[in-house]
Scaffold this motif. Structure first.
Motif, mmCIF file in Angstrom:
data_model
loop_
_atom_site.group_PDB
_atom_site.id
_atom_site.type_symbol
_atom_site.label_atom_id
_atom_site.label_comp_id
_atom_site.label_asym_id
_atom_site.label_seq_id
_atom_site.Cartn_x
_atom_site.Cartn_y
_atom_site.Cartn_z
ATOM 1 N N HIS A 47 0.836 -1.210 0.000
ATOM 2 C CA HIS A 47 0.000 0.000 0.000
ATOM 3 C C HIS A 47 0.865 1.252 0.000
ATOM 4 C CE1 HIS A 47 -3.287 2.710 0.779
ATOM 5 N NE2 HIS A 47 -2.679 3.161 1.861
ATOM 6 N N ARG A 48 0.495 2.190 -0.823
ATOM 7 C CA ARG A 48 1.133 3.499 -0.841
ATOM 8 C C ARG A 48 0.060 4.549 -0.577
ATOM 9 N NH1 ARG A 48 3.703 4.197 -6.176
ATOM 10 N NH2 ARG A 48 5.624 3.336 -5.328
ATOM 11 N N LEU A 146 7.415 9.584 3.833
ATOM 12 C CA LEU A 146 6.445 8.537 4.140
ATOM 13 C C LEU A 146 5.506 9.002 5.248
ATOM 14 C CD1 LEU A 146 8.701 5.332 4.016
ATOM 15 C CD2 LEU A 146 7.545 6.537 2.146
ATOM 16 N N VAL A 147 4.256 8.595 5.140
ATOM 17 C CA VAL A 147 3.234 9.003 6.104
ATOM 18 C C VAL A 147 3.541 8.459 7.489
ATOM 19 C CG1 VAL A 147 0.790 8.785 6.712
ATOM 20 C CG2 VAL A 147 1.458 9.260 4.340
ATOM 21 N N LYS A 148 3.994 7.225 7.547
ATOM 22 C CA LYS A 148 4.352 6.633 8.840
ATOM 23 C C LYS A 148 5.630 5.824 8.696
ATOM 24 C CE LYS A 148 1.633 2.361 8.371
ATOM 25 N NZ LYS A 148 0.611 1.496 9.004
ATOM 26 N N ASN A 149 6.256 5.561 9.827
ATOM 27 C CA ASN A 149 7.511 4.818 9.832
ATOM 28 C C ASN A 149 7.292 3.378 9.391
ATOM 29 O OD1 ASN A 149 9.418 2.922 11.705
ATOM 30 N ND2 ASN A 149 10.509 4.729 10.985
ATOM 31 N N GLY A 153 14.098 -1.224 5.937
ATOM 32 C CA GLY A 153 13.830 -2.017 4.732
ATOM 33 C C GLY A 153 12.644 -1.494 3.954
ATOM 34 N N GLY A 154 11.599 -1.091 4.676
ATOM 35 C CA GLY A 154 10.422 -0.543 4.016
ATOM 36 C C GLY A 154 10.727 0.777 3.332
ATOM 37 N N ARG A 329 5.350 -8.720 -6.506
ATOM 38 C CA ARG A 329 4.118 -7.938 -6.290
ATOM 39 C C ARG A 329 4.387 -6.484 -6.673
ATOM 40 N NH1 ARG A 329 4.267 -7.797 0.385
ATOM 41 N NH2 ARG A 329 6.511 -7.599 0.538
ATOM 42 N N LYS A 330 3.337 -5.757 -6.921
ATOM 43 C CA LYS A 330 3.446 -4.343 -7.284
ATOM 44 C C LYS A 330 3.020 -3.471 -6.114
ATOM 45 C CE LYS A 330 3.085 -4.402 -12.316
ATOM 46 N NZ LYS A 330 2.398 -3.810 -13.489
#
Length: 332
Positions: A47-48, A146-149, A153-154, A329-330
């Motif tokens: 999810h983005r 990014l909205v949240k941590n 790796g993420g 996955r995308k």
């Protein structure tokens, strides 16, 4: 006669204890395998958030992020995961951009971009990074907030997925690795040719500095380090001595294949990344680089090592039991 009976009793007791131990170990191991399998998160669509589908350019306007599925338009992308790095980021960015600009002047065909991924920082990391975007232009420096941590790796994965480079370099925000050593990892990558399906990885390594680092560490931290290295070797990655150096160069195809399969988003993601590459038979080089320990590490020695040890065990068990599979996955 009494002695003989006593010896016979001890032998029978020993056998009983051995049988109980074997049963206990088998039961315990089975439970661990079951827990690893049942608690495994499958491969959901990444999810983005809406705010993460754009970056702000040097003029303050929103621009849609590109996709790693698009054809490359740069020679090199540098992805810099950053969490609360307002103090350490400038030194790294100054060194990296000075090198990249000089290299481009020597070779005008060389094109690059630096992508700073602010991993939900609570400080001024984004504002610091945006100063470089305004100075060098948003074609060369991009900031993804990014909205949240998500974890290191993420954050790296989110940066990789919007990269435009033929080659993609992971580089830590602390600047612990001398940026000019990119030439060493590039050479390591070239030496792996021919690349199967255009996939190859070259890893910077601090293994040659291990003796000096041990002299500066406490016995407890040294013990943790050796324990972690043993678990990495025993469970996951056999051929790479230093899996955790945050200076890795991947071909675009290797980055797409490995990061789209990745499950772990925190400290042990490097190990899973290399485990995936190993399973896919992607050639990997390990290259010695200059490295200096920089104060301000986010790693909490005992608890971080404990978390990584758990993750290493689960990486092996989840792939072994089929809970995790090598599928892509995308990111939506």
């Amino acid at each position: 006669k009494i002695l003989r009976c006593a010896l016979q009793y001890i032998q029978e007791l020993g056998k009983a204890l051995l049988e109980c131990s074997v049963i206990f170990l088998f039961s315990f191991s089975s439970q661990i395998v079951m827990i690893a399998h049942v608690t495994a998160i499958k491969m959901p669509t990444l999810h983005r958030y809406e705010e993460e589908k754009f970056f702000v350019n040097a003029e303050g306007m929103k621009e849609s992020v590109p996709s790693i599925h698009d054809p490359p338009t740069k020679e090199l992308s540098v992805v810099v995961p950053s969490y609360n790095e307002e103090d350490r980021l400038p030194l790294m960015m100054d060194e990296a951009l000075d090198y990249l600009e000089k290299r481009q002047k020597r070779d005008p065909s060389f094109t690059y971009e630096v992508i700073v991924v602010d991993d939900g920082s609570k400080d001024q990391t984004t504002e610091v990074a945006m100063k470089y975007c305004k100075k060098y232009g948003s074609d060369k420096v991009r900031v993804l907030s990014l909205v949240k941590n998500r974890g290191k790796g993420g954050a790296v994965r989110m940066g990789v997925f919007i990269s435009r480079g033929k080659k993609i370099l992971m580089a830590d925000a602390d600047g612990a690795t001398k940026f000019a050593d990119i030439e060493k990892v590039e050479e390591g990558l070239e030496n792996l040719q021919p690349w199967p399906n255009q996939m190859a990885i070259s890893c910077g390594s601090r293994a040659h500095l291990e003796k000096d680092s041990i002299a500066k560490r406490s016995y407890f931290r040294t013990l943790l380090m050796y324990g972690f290295h043993f678990l990495v070797w025993f469970l996951c990655v056999k051929e790479i001595r230093d899996t955790q150096c945050g200076f890795k160069l991947l071909t675009r195809e290797a980055a797409l294949r490995t990061f789209s399969t990745l499950h772990i988003e925190r400290w042990a993601f490097d190990v899973e990344l290399l485990y995936i590459a190993q399973c896919l038979r992607i050639p990997i080089a390990e290259v010695a680089v200059n490295w200096t320990e920089i104060e301000g590490s986010k790693l909490v020695p005992f608890w971080s090592w404990l978390q990584m040890g758990r993750d290493l065990l689960f990486i092996r068990l989840r792939y072994m039991t089929g809970a995790w599979q090598l599928e892509t996955r995308k990111c939506n």
